[in-house]
Design a protein around this motif. Structure first.
Motif, PDB file in Angstrom:
ATOM      1  N   THR A  80      33.973   1.722  78.651  1.00 37.04           N
ATOM      2  CA  THR A  80      33.329   1.378  80.268  1.00 37.04           C
ATOM      3  C   THR A  80      34.328   0.591  80.984  1.00 37.04           C
ATOM      4  O   THR A  80      35.229  -0.283  80.565  1.00 37.04           O
TER       5      THR A  80
ATOM      6  N   GLU B  48      23.535   2.010  89.586  1.00 30.29           N
ATOM      7  CA  GLU B  48      24.748   2.833  89.094  1.00 30.29           C
ATOM      8  C   GLU B  48      25.191   2.577  87.919  1.00 30.29           C
ATOM      9  O   GLU B  48      25.633   3.401  87.234  1.00 30.29           O
ATOM     10  N   ARG B  49      25.380   1.179  87.523  1.00 35.48           N
ATOM     11  CA  ARG B  49      25.776   0.746  86.262  1.00 35.48           C
ATOM     12  C   ARG B  49      25.065   1.068  85.152  1.00 35.48           C
ATOM     13  O   ARG B  49      25.438   1.684  84.019  1.00 35.48           O
TER      14      ARG B  49
ATOM     15  N   PHE C 166      32.598  -4.674  84.584  1.00 33.39           N
ATOM     16  CA  PHE C 166      31.803  -4.769  85.817  1.00 33.39           C
ATOM     17  C   PHE C 166      31.576  -6.188  86.047  1.00 33.39           C
ATOM     18  O   PHE C 166      31.488  -7.120  85.291  1.00 33.39           O
TER      19      PHE C 166
ATOM     20  N   ASN D 267      26.146   3.861  82.129  1.00 34.92           N
ATOM     21  CA  ASN D 267      25.974   3.493  80.658  1.00 34.92           C
ATOM     22  C   ASN D 267      24.912   4.521  79.903  1.00 34.92           C
ATOM     23  O   ASN D 267      25.276   4.827  78.758  1.00 34.92           O
TER      24      ASN D 267
ATOM     25  N   SER E 161      24.189  -1.264  92.780  1.00 31.77           N
ATOM     26  CA  SER E 161      25.160  -1.601  91.893  1.00 31.77           C
ATOM     27  C   SER E 161      24.649  -1.619  90.789  1.00 31.77           C
ATOM     28  O   SER E 161      25.264  -0.963  89.588  1.00 31.77           O
ATOM     29  N   LEU E 162      23.545  -2.227  90.431  1.00 30.02           N
ATOM     30  CA  LEU E 162      22.990  -2.125  89.120  1.00 30.02           C
ATOM     31  C   LEU E 162      22.488  -0.836  88.555  1.00 30.02           C
ATOM     32  O   LEU E 162      22.562  -0.532  87.317  1.00 30.02           O
TER      33      LEU E 162
END
Length: 421
Positions: free
Chosen positions: A136, A114-115, A139, A119, A111-112
């Motif tokens: 964005t 991908e985030r 999240f 960005n 998850s991190l």
């Protein structure tokens, strides 16, 4: 002769001698050992932490690696040879077997990553390709659970959370650097594009003279603090002896002698001032020679003995004056003894002997500033920890002297008023 009388009374009172000499020695040794071991547990020994890693990804591995490399924590992954689960870790902490359990959630790394990649791509598309910076999507932060022992102090919890938060922030920054580097660099080693280094460092300095390089420790704090507690505890036997003289009629015989009551009072003051000095010298000798034998640092006072003696004399004068006042007012030993002991304990609590004054509420700090024990404690700290001399302690000494004279005058006035009735 009054001095001789007071010494004879003390020598025959074995319980009073124990309070004056044996109790302070055991007290300073016990408290210093406890605090010294606490400091070592925090700074030198690794704290065992239960770890439940439900993610097992790259970022979770980095988190574990960074925490281990900090040298502060030691992870435990199994209990009774069984893999840890969140429930078993929670139960072990609840029972007090461990102080902390960390639960890393599932899909944390993916998850991190991908985030962060999203960005980075969005920012690069804006600055490199000239695209409009898109908004964005919201999240939801991934939740790393920290289970704390309910008996753990809040300050200790905050310290642990601060240490872990710093490690997590470092991992986030490194991950973002790596993401930018991998997008911008065409080499096989994209991480060389950004040098991941500490830009700010901290150096701890105690503002002292350059030639004064002694490092304060638990011994330097506790020996003067608990010596002072012992000195003020002289209130108990002194007040009891005064009450005993009143109840036995000794004071009436003394009043019939062709001399001033100030002579009798002076004998008590001088005798118990000598006792205060003996108490202090005994405790600093214990700190100097006994502490190293039981694994503690030696108490260093070197050339400061004269200044410490002066502060001790005026501290003892304040304690003796309070004992005289209590003995003059109290009618029975049952009144003087419990009140004197309780009063000294309260005075130590509000004066910074137990808890530093800066950690107290604001109104308690103001109360501490009018406490004679706090003045004396500041005098000791000025000499021992701030590299000061007698001149730097002059304000504390003047306050102690004025306080002592005021209390003795009140005691004399009360005694004269009571006898005139």
């Amino acid at each position: 002769m009054t001095i001789r009388k007071e010494f004879l009374l003390l020598i025959r009172d074995f319980g009073g001698l124990a309070i004056l000499f044996v109790m302070p020695v055991f007290l300073v040794i016990t408290v210093t050992l406890i605090q010294n071991n606490t400091y070592e547990n925090i700074t030198n020994q690794k704290m065992e932490i239960l770890l439940v890693d439900l993610d097992r990804g790259e970022i979770a591995n980095k988190l574990v690696s960074e925490v281990k490399s900090s040298g502060t924590f030691k992870f435990i992954n199994t209990l009774d040879n069984n893999p840890l689960t969140e429930q078993t870790a929670k139960e072990a902490v609840r029972k007090g077997q461990y102080q902390l359990a960390i639960v890393i959630p599932k899909h944390l790394s993916s998850s991190l990553t991908e985030r962060i990649d999203g960005n980075v791509n969005r920012v690069l598309a804006h600055f490199v390709d000239g695209d409009t910076l898109s908004t964005t999507t919201p999240f939801t932060p991934k939740e790393v659970k920290l289970y704390f022992d309910p008996a753990l102090q809040t300050s200790f919890k905050e310290g642990i959370k601060g240490a872990i938060d710093k490690i997590v922030a470092t991992i986030e920054n490194k991950t973002i650097y790596s993401a930018f580097a991998s997008q911008l660099s065409e080499s096989d080693e994209p991480q060389e594009l950004f040098t991941q280094e500490n830009l700010i460092s901290f150096k701890e300095i105690a503002p002292k003279d350059e030639e004064y390089n002694k490092i304060p420790n638990a011994v330097q704090h506790n020996v003067p603090a608990w010596s002072l507690f012992a000195i003020f505890f002289i209130i108990v036997p002194l007040s009891m002896n005064i009450v005993k003289e009143k109840n036995q009629g000794t004071n009436i015989r003394l009043y019939t002698m062709p001399t001033s009551p100030i002579i009798t009072l002076g004998g008590k003051v001088i005798t118990y001032l000598v006792i205060c000095l003996l108490q202090f010298y005994l405790i600093i000798l214990v700190g100097k020679f006994v502490f190293p034998l039981i694994g503690l640092a030696s108490f260093e006072f070197s050339s400061n003995l004269l200044g410490l003696t002066v502060v001790t004399l005026f501290s003892g004068l304040a304690a003796v004056s309070l004992g005289v006042l209590l003995g003059t007012i109290a009618k029975t030993q049952e009144q003087s003894s419990p009140f004197g002991a309780t009063f000294v304990v309260i005075l130590a609590a509000v004066s910074g002997v137990w808890v530093p004054t800066f950690a107290m509420p604001s109104f308690m700090q103001y109360i501490a500033k009018v406490s004679p024990m706090n003045w004396a404690l500041e005098g000791y700290y000025t000499i021992l920890l701030r590299d000061g001399g007698i001149w730097q302690t002059r304000y504390m000494i003047i306050l102690l002297l004025l306080f002592s004279l005021l209390i003795l005058l009140i005691a004399l006035f009360y005694d004269k008023k009571k006898r005139s009735l």
